[in-house]
Each structure stands twice: as C-alpha cells, then as structure tokens.
Design an enzyme around this catalytic site. Structure first.
Site, short mmCIF file in Angstrom:
data_model
loop_
_atom_site.label_atom_id
_atom_site.label_comp_id
_atom_site.label_asym_id
_atom_site.label_seq_id
_atom_site.Cartn_x
_atom_site.Cartn_y
_atom_site.Cartn_z
N PRO A 79 0.82 -1.23 0.00
CA PRO A 79 0.00 0.00 0.00
C PRO A 79 0.85 1.27 0.00
CG PRO A 79 0.02 -1.01 2.19
CD PRO A 79 0.82 -1.92 1.30
N ASP A 131 9.25 -1.97 -8.49
CA ASP A 131 10.34 -2.92 -8.68
C ASP A 131 10.77 -3.56 -7.36
OD1 ASP A 131 10.52 -2.45 -11.46
OD2 ASP A 131 11.63 -0.61 -11.08
N1 LIG Z 1 3.58 -2.39 4.07
C1 LIG Z 1 4.80 -1.95 3.78
N2 LIG Z 1 5.36 -0.96 4.50
C2 LIG Z 1 6.59 -0.49 4.19
N3 LIG Z 1 7.35 -0.96 3.17
C3 LIG Z 1 6.83 -1.95 2.43
C4 LIG Z 1 5.55 -2.50 2.70
N4 LIG Z 1 5.29 -3.47 1.78
C5 LIG Z 1 6.40 -3.54 1.00
N5 LIG Z 1 7.31 -2.63 1.38
C6 LIG Z 1 8.64 -2.35 0.76
O1 LIG Z 1 8.55 -1.14 0.03
C7 LIG Z 1 9.64 -1.12 -0.90
C8 LIG Z 1 9.33 -0.24 -2.10
O2 LIG Z 1 8.15 -0.60 -2.66
P1 LIG Z 1 7.80 -0.56 -4.21
O3 LIG Z 1 8.85 -1.18 -5.00
O4 LIG Z 1 6.43 -1.13 -4.31
O5 LIG Z 1 7.67 1.00 -4.55
P2 LIG Z 1 8.70 2.08 -5.08
O6 LIG Z 1 10.02 1.91 -4.44
O7 LIG Z 1 8.02 3.38 -4.93
O8 LIG Z 1 8.78 1.77 -6.62
P3 LIG Z 1 10.01 1.34 -7.59
O9 LIG Z 1 10.66 0.17 -6.92
O10 LIG Z 1 9.34 0.99 -8.88
O11 LIG Z 1 10.93 2.51 -7.71
C9 LIG Z 1 9.86 -2.55 -1.27
O12 LIG Z 1 11.22 -2.82 -1.15
C10 LIG Z 1 9.07 -3.37 -0.26
O13 LIG Z 1 9.89 -4.33 0.39
C1 LIG Z 2 19.24 15.25 -17.17
C2 LIG Z 2 18.64 14.05 -17.78
C3 LIG Z 2 18.64 12.94 -16.82
C4 LIG Z 2 17.97 11.77 -17.39
C5 LIG Z 2 18.06 10.64 -16.48
C6 LIG Z 2 17.31 9.49 -17.00
C7 LIG Z 2 17.11 8.54 -15.90
C8 LIG Z 2 16.57 7.25 -16.35
C9 LIG Z 2 16.40 6.35 -15.17
C10 LIG Z 2 16.37 5.00 -15.62
C11 LIG Z 2 16.53 4.04 -14.48
C12 LIG Z 2 16.16 2.72 -14.95
C13 LIG Z 2 16.78 1.66 -14.16
C14 LIG Z 2 15.80 1.08 -13.19
C15 LIG Z 2 16.14 0.85 -11.97
C16 LIG Z 2 15.17 0.30 -10.98
O1 LIG Z 2 15.58 -0.99 -10.64
C17 LIG Z 2 15.18 1.16 -9.72
C18 LIG Z 2 14.07 0.72 -8.80
O2 LIG Z 2 12.84 0.98 -9.32
N1 LIG Z 2 14.97 2.54 -10.06
C19 LIG Z 2 15.92 3.46 -9.89
C20 LIG Z 2 15.62 4.85 -10.35
O3 LIG Z 2 16.98 3.21 -9.38
#
Ligand SMILES: Nc1ncnc2c1ncn2[C@@H]1O[C@H](COP(=O)(O)OP(=O)(O)OP(=O)(O)O)[C@@H](O)[C@H]1O
Ligand SMILES: CCCCCCCCCCCCC/C=C/[C@@H](O)[C@H](CO)NC(C)=O
Ligand SMILES: [Ca+2]
Length: 533
Positions: free
Chosen positions: A129, A187
């Site tokens: 959430p 992710d």
């Molecule tokens: N109920 C919870 N409270 C706090 N953290 C949680 C909970 N459920 C899961 N998590 C943790 O939150 C972390 C981040 O979550 P999530 O990947 O869904 O979102 P995000 O970091 O915003 O997105 P992205 O990974 O795409 O950048 C995960 O590593 C997960 O382990």
């Molecule tokens: C001034 C121009 C800047 C452009 C920067 C572009 C950035 C692109 C970002 C791409 C990141 C993709 C890799 C994904 C990584 C994920 O595993 C991780 C978790 O969600 N995300 C990040 C941002 O680390």
C-alpha cells in the site's frame, strides 16, 4: 396507426438482417474462434477473456423498447482489444438470436475452448500500500479485481504491513495451491516476491543459496506485476507499458515470459538476486540519497538524480568479467528483444541441452576472465533493457530478457558536460554507447572490488588516505571519492561494495510475453475492423 405499422415493418426487417448476421458467425478452429465474416471481426481464442450469457430481454424491457418482439437470447464475449503503445483494454461484443438452444450451444462451445487454454485459476496477490504514489490498494480494487472476477479467477489477497512481509509469507504458504503470484507495487515489491519464490524453491530443493556456484532450481510459478511503484522498470521492460489493466489482462490470458536472474554474492555469502539494474556509482548514489526522501514519492528520484549529478563523484575499482560467448547478440545490436525473440529461444534450447547432459550438476566453467581497472562514474549491469517511462528505450536497448547474459556498462571518469550528454541519451533515440568514455560488454558473470577495499586488504597501510577524507589521494582536486559507493540492486541498496555476480538463464517466469512487434500495424487493422462493425 400508420407510423405504428411502419415501425413494426422496420422492426421485422431489422430482425431479419440481424438473424442473418447471426448465422454468419462462423465457428472456425481453435486458433481463431469467432469470425463475424461480414464485419471481419476475428477474435483468437487465446485473446478471449470470458463468455457470459446476457439477459438482453431484460435490458430491452427496462428501456421500454422492443416489447412486442420475440424473446431474444444472447451471449457476450469479452476480449482483449489492443490499443496504441502496447496498451490493452477489455472490450466486448454481444451476439444474439431467437433460438435459445443455439445460443446455449455457442456459450458451451466457447467455454469449452476457454477451458483448453492454460490459464491461472487461483492466484496469490500481495499489495504494497506504500509503493509509488500509495495507490496500490485502490488500483487493485478498482482496476484489477473486477477483471479477475470476470475471468473467474479466485484470489487470496494480502495487503502487506511491513517490508519483507510478502517475502516471509512466501516461505510459509501452501504455494502448490496457486497458479501464480501477483505483486501490486514497484520494482522493490517485485524483487521481494521474486526473492520469496526463488528462495522457497531453493530451500525446498535443498540448494544452498550462499554457494555462488550452486546450480539454482528454476521457479515455475509465474509472477504477475501490477505496476503501482515509482519506476516500474520490470513491468515496462517486459510488457512495453506500465499500465495496471494491461498487466491484469496478460495475467488472465496466462502469458509466460522467462526471465534471467543474476545472483549477487560477497565472500560466499548470498546478498540478493537482481533482474533489472545493478548499479554502482551514479545509480547507487541516487538510490541512497532518494531513500531518505521516500515521502516525496516518485519525484524523489528526480531530486536525488539532480543532486547526485552535481556531486559528480567517481569511484576507483577493478572489474573482472566473463564474456557471454554462448549468445548470438551484442549490446550494440540495432534490434531489440521482442515477443518470441529468436536469441532468447536459442538460449532456452542450449539450457535444455545442458540440463540433459549434466542434470543439476554444476559444469566447471573454464572460460577466460577479462580485467579492467579504472575510475568510474557509473557501473551498470542490466539483465534487461531497463526501459521505463523515464527512459523508454532503457539503459541497454538491445539487452535480452532471457538469453542468459547481462550487459555491463562502464562509464569512465569524464566531464560533467559529457556525463550529462550520456544521461540525456537515456531519454532519446541516440546511441548511448557511442562515447569514448563508455564501454559495454555482454557478460555471463562479473566481479567488482573497490580500490578502497583492495588497499585495505593489502598489507600496505596508507595512513595518508584517511587524512584526504573524501578525495582522491593522487589528485586531491579530482572528483574521485575515497569512500565506496553502494550498489543499487533493483532499487534496494546492498551493504557490500565488493560483489560477485552470476547470470542464471531463465531462472523464473512472468505473466507477460515481452514487447510485441509491429504494433502500429495491428492497431490499424483493428480499427478497420471496428469501422466495418
Ligand atoms: N507495508 C509496507 N510498509 C513499508 N514498506 C513496504 C511495505 N510493503 C512492501 N514494502 C517495501 O517497500 C519497498 C518499495 O516498494 P515498491 O517497489 O512497491 O515502490 P517504489 O520503491 O516506490 O517503486 P520502484 O521500486 O518501482 O521505484 C519494497 O522494497 C518493499 O519491500
Ligand atoms: C538530465 C537528464 C537525466 C535523465 C536521467 C534518465 C534517468 C533514467 C532512469 C532509468 C533508471 C532505470 C533503471 C531502473 C532501476 C530500478 O531498478 C530502480 C528501482 O525501481 N529505479 C531506480 C531509479 O533506481
Ligand atoms: Ca539478459
């Protein structure tokens, strides 16, 4: 009286036309089931979501129309409608006639065809959430649950209460009860579920994850990702879009996409698995800074990205890697990995042959290691393109989802301006490897040790470096950081900077089919069909 007569005549003519259309619905073969020849509407069975009896008479009675007509019988076919940019939607078409038996025969025949499809019937769903914009629960309840229920999929839904809740739970549940696991989040949440499933699989098979050379057991339970995070890179790179409805439809149809997974170890201790980005330097520093700003939501990456860009730190270390000679592709290829990719298929065949030959035994790997020492602004190892809404082609556009290799991108020390040019190319069509300070290799394993660690491990004690604090001891004015960076492992930080990484070909599977080709063509065909209908 005259107008009533005209109306009755018109209704009769309409009925005649429609019942003729009914008989033109042809039952073809298993592949393409509904063909409304006159309107050229083809719906492959594999893209039908559900078939339901429709109470047309009730509908029409309620609207006050058609009251004097014969009783109608109808059924509705819900199917996948492919829109632009890989977006899928649920569409429906209702067929009707006066013959109840014929109508029931159709419903029965279509349901039998749907039964022949191997689709998930029982799913385990984990919702974070707090991911992304904190919309996970709403997204699931409003957009996904109604589709699962339409497709008669039963679900057990867990809303997580803490980090690692889903992972821990996966070690306890009766996993054989389910046809797949769905994670609603980003992710990080996907990574958690993946660690739970792969970890459970190894535990059940008696495999020690701490052994970096252990042949891991493939995980056949598919994971579906409903994107509700900040980057949603795994979803975007495997489906072509971050869209909860599209992902739900891929799950319902029972799509399957194998995925390479890399294991990360330090000193014979298992650290993590990674499927998208394992990044040191720039992306490690962005992540570390952004974790303190979670309250900003997805914007935290832009803020920390800008800050990290300004700090312009580079890190010294040694990279050793084994080139991936088994795969046909190269990171500089112009073609990208697409649905049914022949390079990934070839790797699948090799994997099957290897299993036949050695079973689960580990095959000794004598292949050469290449060693590169240097100062790097970023070291990015990607198992997939890492395309996401911020970077639509990704960090390595020609990387493959399931070829048993990762692309290792080394960005050497360069000026701020050059590094900016490199970053900008993540967001446009230009070749991001066409720089003198960027090298890219397709690898099957690699190791990294920071200079700091190498120095600490050697017997020579360099007292001077402690006094230089943050900066490079050779050139105090340069941007080299004596402190280590951290590894960004699919959006989670790793504690150790010295790591050993190995790609495991097709270790797991997703409810996805990779990015589909020729989409524009498919869309224009579909709109032609709709016009005709
Ligand atoms: N109920 C919870 N409270 C706090 N953290 C949680 C909970 N459920 C899961 N998590 C943790 O939150 C972390 C981040 O979550 P999530 O990947 O869904 O979102 P995000 O970091 O915003 O997105 P992205 O990974 O795409 O950048 C995960 O590593 C997960 O382990
Ligand atoms: C001034 C121009 C800047 C452009 C920067 C572009 C950035 C692109 C970002 C791409 C990141 C993709 C890799 C994904 C990584 C994920 O595993 C991780 C978790 O969600 N995300 C990040 C941002 O680390
Ligand atoms: Ca790969």
């Amino acid at each position: 009286r005259v107008s009533a007569l005209v109306l009755r005549r018109l209704s009769a003519i309409l009925m005649w036309i429609l019942s003729n259309a009914w008989f033109e619905i042809l039952y073809r073969d298993r592949e393409s089931v509904l063909a409304w020849e006159q309107g050229l509407c083809f719906v492959p069975t594999s893209e039908i979501i559900a078939v339901e009896e429709t109470d047309l008479n009730k509908k029409q009675r309620n609207s006050g129309k058609w009251q004097k007509m014969a009783k109608l019988h109808a059924f509705t076919v819900y199917y996948v409608k492919k829109a632009q940019n890989h977006r899928w939607r649920c569409s429906d078409v209702t067929f009707w006639c006066v013959d109840e038996q014929l109508c029931n025969q159709w419903i029965q025949a279509l349901k039998e065809l749907l039964e022949l499809q191997t689709r998930p019937k029982q799913l385990l769903v984990y919702i974070n959430p707090y991911g992304g914009k904190r919309q996970g629960k709403r997204i699931y309840e409003q957009k996904v649950a109604p589709l699962f229920s339409l497709a008669s999929i039963s679900t057990d839904v867990f809303v997580t209460e803490r980090a690692n809740h889903a992972k821990d739970n996966l070690f306890e549940v009766n996993i054989n009860k389910y046809d797949g696991v769905v994670c609603v989040g980003g992710d990080g949440m996907f990574s958690e579920v993946m660690h739970g499933l792969i970890g459970r699989m190894q535990k059940d098979s008696g495999i020690d994850q701490n052994n970096p050379k252990a042949p891991l057991v493939q995980c056949n339970i598919r994971i579906g990702i409903i994107p509700a995070g900040s980057t949603d890179c795994v979803c975007y790179s495997t489906v072509g879009i971050s869209d909860p409805v599209t992902s739900a439809l891929h799950i319902i149809l029972g799509d399957s996409q194998p995925l390479d997974v890399s294991s990360v170890h330090h000193n014979n201790t298992f650290l993590k698995y990674t499927v998208s980005l394992l990044g040191y330097g720039f992306y490690g520093d962005v992540l570390k800074d952004s974790e303190k700003k979670r309250w900003m939501g997805p914007m935290r990456y832009d803020y920390s990205g800008f800050k990290t860009f300004l700090s312009h730190h580079c890190y010294e270390g040694t990279i050793s890697f084994q080139p991936a000679k088994h795969t046909l592709g190269s990171p500089r290829d112009k073609d990208s990995c697409r649905t049914g990719c022949h390079i990934c298929r070839q790797s699948e065949q090799q994997l099957a042959e290897q299993r036949k030959k050695c079973g689960l035994k580990h095959e000794e790997d004598e292949e050469e290691w290449k060693v590169i020492k240097g100062k790097f602004l970023a070291i990015n190892a990607v198992n997939m393109s890492c395309a996401c809404p911020r970077s639509p082609k990704g960090l390595s556009p020609a990387a493959h989802l399931a070829d048993g290799s990762a692309d290792l991108i080394l960005v050497r020390k360069c000026s701020r301006f050059d590094f900016l040019r490199y970053l900008v190319r993540h967001t446009n069509q230009d070749d991001q490897f066409d720089f003198s300070f960027v090298d890219v290799y397709r690898v099957k394993s690699f190791q990294f040790t920071s200079k700091l660690l190498e120095d600490n491990e050697s017997d020579v004690t360099d007292i001077g470096k402690k006094h230089f604090g943050q900066f490079c001891r050779d050139h105090p004015a340069c941007c080299c950081n004596i402190a280590n960076s951290t590894w960004n492992c699919d959006g989670e930080t790793l504690d150790s900077s010295a790591i050993e990484v190995r790609v495991h070909c097709q270790l797991m599977k997703l409810f996805a089919r990779g990015i589909e080709e020729n989409h524009k063509e498919a869309v224009s065909n579909q709109s032609r069909v709709e016009q005709l209908l």
